[in-house]
Scaffold this motif. Structure first.
Motif, PDB file in Angstrom:
ATOM      1  N   GLU A  32       0.844  -1.184   0.000  1.00  0.00           N
ATOM      2  CA  GLU A  32       0.000   0.000   0.000  1.00  0.00           C
ATOM      3  C   GLU A  32       0.882   1.237   0.000  1.00  0.00           C
ATOM      4  O   GLU A  32       1.871   1.296   0.718  1.00  0.00           O
ATOM      5  N   SER A  33       0.488   2.207  -0.796  1.00  0.00           N
ATOM      6  CA  SER A  33       1.130   3.517  -0.807  1.00  0.00           C
ATOM      7  C   SER A  33       0.007   4.556  -0.760  1.00  0.00           C
ATOM      8  O   SER A  33      -0.377   5.120  -1.783  1.00  0.00           O
ATOM      9  N   PRO A  34      -0.544   4.775   0.446  1.00  0.00           N
ATOM     10  CA  PRO A  34      -1.758   5.580   0.560  1.00  0.00           C
ATOM     11  C   PRO A  34      -1.615   7.028   0.090  1.00  0.00           C
ATOM     12  O   PRO A  34      -2.606   7.625  -0.329  1.00  0.00           O
ATOM     13  N   GLY A  35      -0.425   7.586   0.099  1.00  0.00           N
ATOM     14  CA  GLY A  35      -0.242   8.978  -0.284  1.00  0.00           C
ATOM     15  C   GLY A  35       0.217   9.188  -1.714  1.00  0.00           C
ATOM     16  O   GLY A  35       0.509  10.314  -2.110  1.00  0.00           O
ATOM     17  N   THR A  72       6.790  -7.699   7.709  1.00  0.00           N
ATOM     18  CA  THR A  72       5.989  -6.488   7.616  1.00  0.00           C
ATOM     19  C   THR A  72       6.955  -5.313   7.620  1.00  0.00           C
ATOM     20  O   THR A  72       7.836  -5.240   8.473  1.00  0.00           O
ATOM     21  N   ALA A  73       6.799  -4.428   6.649  1.00  0.00           N
ATOM     22  CA  ALA A  73       7.665  -3.244   6.573  1.00  0.00           C
ATOM     23  C   ALA A  73       6.796  -2.015   6.350  1.00  0.00           C
ATOM     24  O   ALA A  73       5.874  -2.033   5.539  1.00  0.00           O
ATOM     25  N   ASN A  84       3.397   0.646   3.066  1.00  0.00           N
ATOM     26  CA  ASN A  84       3.220  -0.436   4.021  1.00  0.00           C
ATOM     27  C   ASN A  84       3.140  -1.726   3.219  1.00  0.00           C
ATOM     28  O   ASN A  84       2.372  -1.812   2.268  1.00  0.00           O
ATOM     29  N   THR A  85       3.943  -2.693   3.569  1.00  0.00           N
ATOM     30  CA  THR A  85       3.899  -3.972   2.861  1.00  0.00           C
ATOM     31  C   THR A  85       3.913  -5.122   3.858  1.00  0.00           C
ATOM     32  O   THR A  85       4.601  -5.061   4.881  1.00  0.00           O
ATOM     33  N   ASP A  86       3.105  -6.122   3.560  1.00  0.00           N
ATOM     34  CA  ASP A  86       3.020  -7.325   4.385  1.00  0.00           C
ATOM     35  C   ASP A  86       3.186  -8.533   3.476  1.00  0.00           C
ATOM     36  O   ASP A  86       2.520  -8.624   2.446  1.00  0.00           O
ATOM     37  N   LEU A  87       4.043  -9.446   3.895  1.00  0.00           N
ATOM     38  CA  LEU A  87       4.267 -10.662   3.129  1.00  0.00           C
ATOM     39  C   LEU A  87       4.242 -11.859   4.071  1.00  0.00           C
ATOM     40  O   LEU A  87       4.939 -11.865   5.094  1.00  0.00           O
ATOM     41  N   VAL A  88       3.443 -12.848   3.723  1.00  0.00           N
ATOM     42  CA  VAL A  88       3.458 -14.133   4.412  1.00  0.00           C
ATOM     43  C   VAL A  88       3.952 -15.134   3.371  1.00  0.00           C
ATOM     44  O   VAL A  88       3.261 -15.425   2.396  1.00  0.00           O
ATOM     45  N   ILE A 122      10.968 -10.383  -2.973  1.00  0.00           N
ATOM     46  CA  ILE A 122       9.583  -9.991  -3.216  1.00  0.00           C
ATOM     47  C   ILE A 122       9.325  -8.598  -2.639  1.00  0.00           C
ATOM     48  O   ILE A 122       8.725  -7.740  -3.307  1.00  0.00           O
ATOM     49  N   ILE A 123       9.795  -8.339  -1.429  1.00  0.00           N
ATOM     50  CA  ILE A 123       9.625  -7.023  -0.798  1.00  0.00           C
ATOM     51  C   ILE A 123      10.381  -5.958  -1.591  1.00  0.00           C
ATOM     52  O   ILE A 123       9.856  -4.870  -1.862  1.00  0.00           O
TER      53      ILE A 123
END
Length: 161
Positions: A32-35, A72-73, A84-88, A122-123
């Motif tokens: 996500e890059s909300p801005g 999570t970063a 915000n990035t989340d990887l499982v 991936i991140i």
């Protein structure tokens, strides 16, 4: 009694320990890059980056284990979130002929160590594709993480007694 191929290899009748990756997979992933696009402008200072890592392991069959690495970063400036990035990221491992006392270190140190380079890539690709410099997460000391986790569990067990 017939020897298995591993027993025949070393000639002493005891099977060789083995650790094999049967599969690797992305279980969950988000970026996500909300801005955006305003968050993509050049900056004088590097943003604050927070990274969280977790490892879980579960048996799925005799000798097969599902090991899941969660990364999570989040990057931000003040209260503004840049991304915000989340990887499982998981792997199915076949572990054979390992003494029981070595299983937890294999599952929580060695298996995530093997998965980490793929999850890191991936991140890095996601942050670069999101318009930011690639986030190259530093290598993780899974042995220290495991030791801290064991110490926390021992402390919890002592409190309950």
């Amino acid at each position: 009694m017939a020897e298995t191929p591993n027993e025949a290899q070393n000639g002493n009748g005891s099977a060789q320990p083995s650790l094999n990756i049967l599969a690797q997979y992305i279980k969950d992933f988000s970026f996500e890059s909300p801005g955006a696009p305003l968050s993509l402008r050049p900056r004088e200072n590097a943003p604050n980056i927070s990274i969280n890592v977790n490892v879980n392991a579960n048996p799925i069959a005799e000798g097969d284990f599902d090991v899941v690495l969660t990364l999570t970063a989040q990057a931000g400036e003040g209260k503004d979130v840049l991304f915000n990035t989340d990887l499982v990221y998981g792997g199915v491992f076949r572990i054979q002929n390992i003494p029981q006392e070595h299983m937890l270190p294999i599952l929580f140190i060695e298996c995530p160590r093997l998965l980490f380079p793929f999850a890191r890539q991936i991140i890095a690709d996601a942050t670069r594709n999101g318009g930011f410099p690639p986030l190259m997460i530093d290598p993780i000391d899974f042995a220290t993480m495991f030791q801290q986790r064991m110490a926390e569990e021992q402390a919890k067990a002592q409190v309950k007694n």
